[in-house]
Design a protein around this motif. Sequence first.
Motif, mmCIF file in Angstrom:
data_model
loop_
_atom_site.group_PDB
_atom_site.id
_atom_site.type_symbol
_atom_site.label_atom_id
_atom_site.label_comp_id
_atom_site.label_asym_id
_atom_site.label_seq_id
_atom_site.Cartn_x
_atom_site.Cartn_y
_atom_site.Cartn_z
ATOM 1 N N UNK A 376 0.582 -1.161 0.121
ATOM 2 C CA UNK A 376 -0.055 0.151 0.023
ATOM 3 C C UNK A 376 0.707 1.383 -0.213
ATOM 4 N N UNK A 377 0.578 2.106 -0.884
ATOM 5 C CA UNK A 377 1.024 3.559 -0.719
ATOM 6 C C UNK A 377 0.820 4.539 0.354
ATOM 7 N N UNK A 378 -0.463 4.262 0.986
ATOM 8 C CA UNK A 378 -0.793 4.792 2.007
ATOM 9 C C UNK A 378 0.058 4.316 3.155
ATOM 10 N N UNK A 379 0.607 3.215 3.465
ATOM 11 C CA UNK A 379 1.269 2.534 4.210
ATOM 12 C C UNK A 379 2.757 2.890 4.241
ATOM 13 N N UNK A 380 3.059 3.095 2.940
ATOM 14 C CA UNK A 380 4.669 3.679 2.987
ATOM 15 C C UNK A 380 4.639 5.039 3.417
ATOM 16 N N UNK A 381 4.022 5.845 3.368
ATOM 17 C CA UNK A 381 3.823 7.131 3.847
ATOM 18 C C UNK A 381 3.741 6.997 5.270
ATOM 19 N N UNK A 382 3.233 5.982 5.935
ATOM 20 C CA UNK A 382 3.125 5.788 7.403
ATOM 21 C C UNK A 382 4.367 4.972 7.983
ATOM 22 N N UNK A 383 5.151 4.384 7.047
ATOM 23 C CA UNK A 383 6.491 3.510 7.458
ATOM 24 C C UNK A 383 7.292 4.870 7.654
ATOM 25 N N UNK A 384 7.268 5.827 6.647
ATOM 26 C CA UNK A 384 8.139 7.021 6.761
ATOM 27 C C UNK A 384 7.977 7.887 7.717
ATOM 28 N N UNK A 385 6.795 8.015 8.357
ATOM 29 C CA UNK A 385 6.220 8.564 9.632
ATOM 30 C C UNK A 385 6.667 7.983 10.548
ATOM 31 N N UNK A 386 6.937 6.795 10.706
ATOM 32 C CA UNK A 386 7.158 6.049 11.969
ATOM 33 C C UNK A 386 8.775 6.168 12.256
ATOM 34 N N UNK A 387 9.438 6.164 10.871
ATOM 35 C CA UNK A 387 10.843 6.470 11.012
ATOM 36 C C UNK A 387 11.201 7.678 11.564
ATOM 37 N N UNK A 388 10.496 8.781 11.132
ATOM 38 C CA UNK A 388 10.606 10.546 11.500
ATOM 39 C C UNK A 388 10.275 10.317 12.741
ATOM 40 N N UNK A 389 9.289 9.676 13.355
ATOM 41 C CA UNK A 389 9.050 9.976 14.868
ATOM 42 C C UNK A 389 10.069 9.083 15.697
ATOM 43 N N UNK A 390 10.578 8.025 15.294
ATOM 44 C CA UNK A 390 11.445 7.418 15.992
ATOM 45 C C UNK A 390 12.682 8.285 16.017
ATOM 46 N N UNK A 391 13.169 8.665 14.767
ATOM 47 C CA UNK A 391 14.487 9.654 14.709
ATOM 48 C C UNK A 391 14.271 10.763 15.604
ATOM 49 N N UNK A 392 13.289 11.439 15.262
ATOM 50 C CA UNK A 392 12.949 12.872 16.349
ATOM 51 C C UNK A 392 12.928 12.744 17.695
ATOM 52 N N UNK A 393 12.352 11.355 18.251
ATOM 53 C CA UNK A 393 12.308 10.989 19.366
ATOM 54 C C UNK A 393 13.829 11.352 20.154
ATOM 55 N N UNK A 394 14.760 11.280 19.510
ATOM 56 C CA UNK A 394 16.115 11.282 19.933
ATOM 57 C C UNK A 394 16.435 12.767 20.144
ATOM 58 N N UNK A 395 15.746 13.743 19.587
ATOM 59 C CA UNK A 395 16.161 15.238 19.592
ATOM 60 C C UNK A 395 14.884 15.987 20.345
ATOM 61 N N UNK A 396 13.723 15.704 20.157
ATOM 62 C CA UNK A 396 12.611 16.431 20.669
ATOM 63 C C UNK A 396 11.765 15.535 21.687
ATOM 64 N N UNK A 397 10.887 16.524 22.314
ATOM 65 C CA UNK A 397 9.890 15.581 23.367
ATOM 66 C C UNK A 397 8.455 15.458 22.353
ATOM 67 N N UNK A 398 8.249 14.474 22.015
ATOM 68 C CA UNK A 398 7.060 14.182 21.021
ATOM 69 C C UNK A 398 5.904 14.745 21.409
ATOM 70 N N UNK A 399 5.634 14.396 22.830
ATOM 71 C CA UNK A 399 4.061 14.987 23.436
ATOM 72 C C UNK A 399 3.978 16.547 23.250
ATOM 73 N N UNK A 400 5.104 17.270 23.400
ATOM 74 C CA UNK A 400 4.903 18.560 23.322
ATOM 75 C C UNK A 400 4.659 19.229 22.020
ATOM 76 N N UNK A 401 5.113 18.280 21.065
ATOM 77 C CA UNK A 401 5.032 18.806 19.757
ATOM 78 C C UNK A 401 3.619 18.182 19.063
ATOM 79 N N UNK A 402 2.723 17.444 19.522
ATOM 80 C CA UNK A 402 1.854 16.522 18.921
ATOM 81 C C UNK A 402 0.814 17.565 18.372
ATOM 82 N N UNK A 403 0.415 18.639 18.916
ATOM 83 C CA UNK A 403 -0.406 19.634 18.497
ATOM 84 C C UNK A 403 -0.142 20.187 17.069
ATOM 85 N N UNK A 404 1.328 19.826 16.561
ATOM 86 C CA UNK A 404 1.699 20.045 15.210
ATOM 87 C C UNK A 404 1.445 18.997 14.245
ATOM 88 N N UNK A 405 2.023 17.805 14.499
ATOM 89 C CA UNK A 405 2.083 16.727 13.639
ATOM 90 C C UNK A 405 0.784 15.794 13.726
#
Length: 435
Positions: A376-405
């Motif tokens: 699925x192409x929809x899931x391909x974008x979601x795979x990228x989203x998971x990778x970005x979330x994991x990557x940025x969890x090492x630099x940001x606090x995810x819960x503070x920025x959830x109102x944006x993403x």
Amino acid sequence: MASNLLYKSSPEERIIFYSLAGTYGVYILGGMYVLGSVLGWLLLMVFLLKIFIRSSADGAGHPLLRISPLVWLWVIGMVAMLLALLIAHIDRRLGTGMTIKSTIGWAKGWALLALFPLLGNLLKVNPAIVARGCCIAAFSAVPFAIVGIVFYAVGLSGELYMSPLKAIGGPLEAFNVRLFGLNPETHLARWQFIAPWAPAAGLMSCFYLLICLQEQDRAWRFMGVLGATVMCLLCQSRAGWVIFIAIIPMVFGLSRLRNPRVWLATGVLIPALLLLAQPLYDWLLDSYTQVKQSRPGSTRVRETLARIAVQRWANEAPIWGHGIVERGPKSVEHMPIGSHHSWYGLLYVKGAVGFLALALPLALTSFAMLILAQYSKVAQASLGICIVIISYSLFENLEILVYLYWPALLWLGISLSPEAYSTAWVGKPRHPKET
């Protein structure tokens, strides 16, 4: 046109589309934090009201039966976050007032990490509507950046005003409306766009890139990708640049594991990498060192905050955490302990329980997206989203920025719904008049 795309769309889809299309209008009013924090709960109320009316009229079955087990896992994980918060407050005797305040903070932060995937799974949102809305939001960064460049060129300040909506609570930076800020080390202009700080704009640029690439209209897709690229370049985030460049090749390769040519190429590449292992390792190590040295003050603060968070978590509150964030010492410029890193922050505030409450859903969802991305192409974008979330969890606090993403989390929920794999749904109009 948006009117064709929204033909016969549900009220929830219209709310989502106009929330995305009006992103910069909401930002200028200082309402981004309010929108992101309230939108999920509003959509849930609208959905429940529709279900109540429909069930009363025809006795329809309960929609909770169609929720993906992975979405339930996110719900359980975020409820565990609340449980850890309450037990830590009781254990450390933080008082009723602080407990209520922290619970409200949970509803505006961690709870949304489960709420938006739940909504994406329940609402039957057309992915095309989310993709078009994100294209509009991303491209809006271009005129916003041009105005900021003009202001900077003529010597005007990028600071506009502090929104009075700050009275509702939340990070003050989220209510500070500005065209651009200044890099504290170089004193050059640095764009935050709709985010509270520049690295968060890099995070949003990566999410916009992934979703905008799913847009079927070439013109809108180009404008969305252009806007995401402008955001990434002008935010000057080191992590943002690396992830933005790497994310599409990573998703491309990981979503084609069924293709024998991918395995053939991997078989050729691995021996080559083994031959080049030492030079490649030295190059990566030198590059990493140069990146850290490009902003030594920021790197020092991050490393010190991490050490303090881990030491105090292990020694003082290993299971349930401290319950609240605390300001650090002067050596870290009084930054909150555990900030700039989701995992250290979770260990410090919510202990091992909070750590696992995020780690398990995120890991299992990433694995599921890796499998579904093969089909699925929809899931391909979601795979990228998971990778970005994991990557940025090492630099940001995810819960503070959830109102944006939140659009990325909504897309994640959409990809876990059965409709996401209908070939008639993605890439083709759902309604005759959408052609």
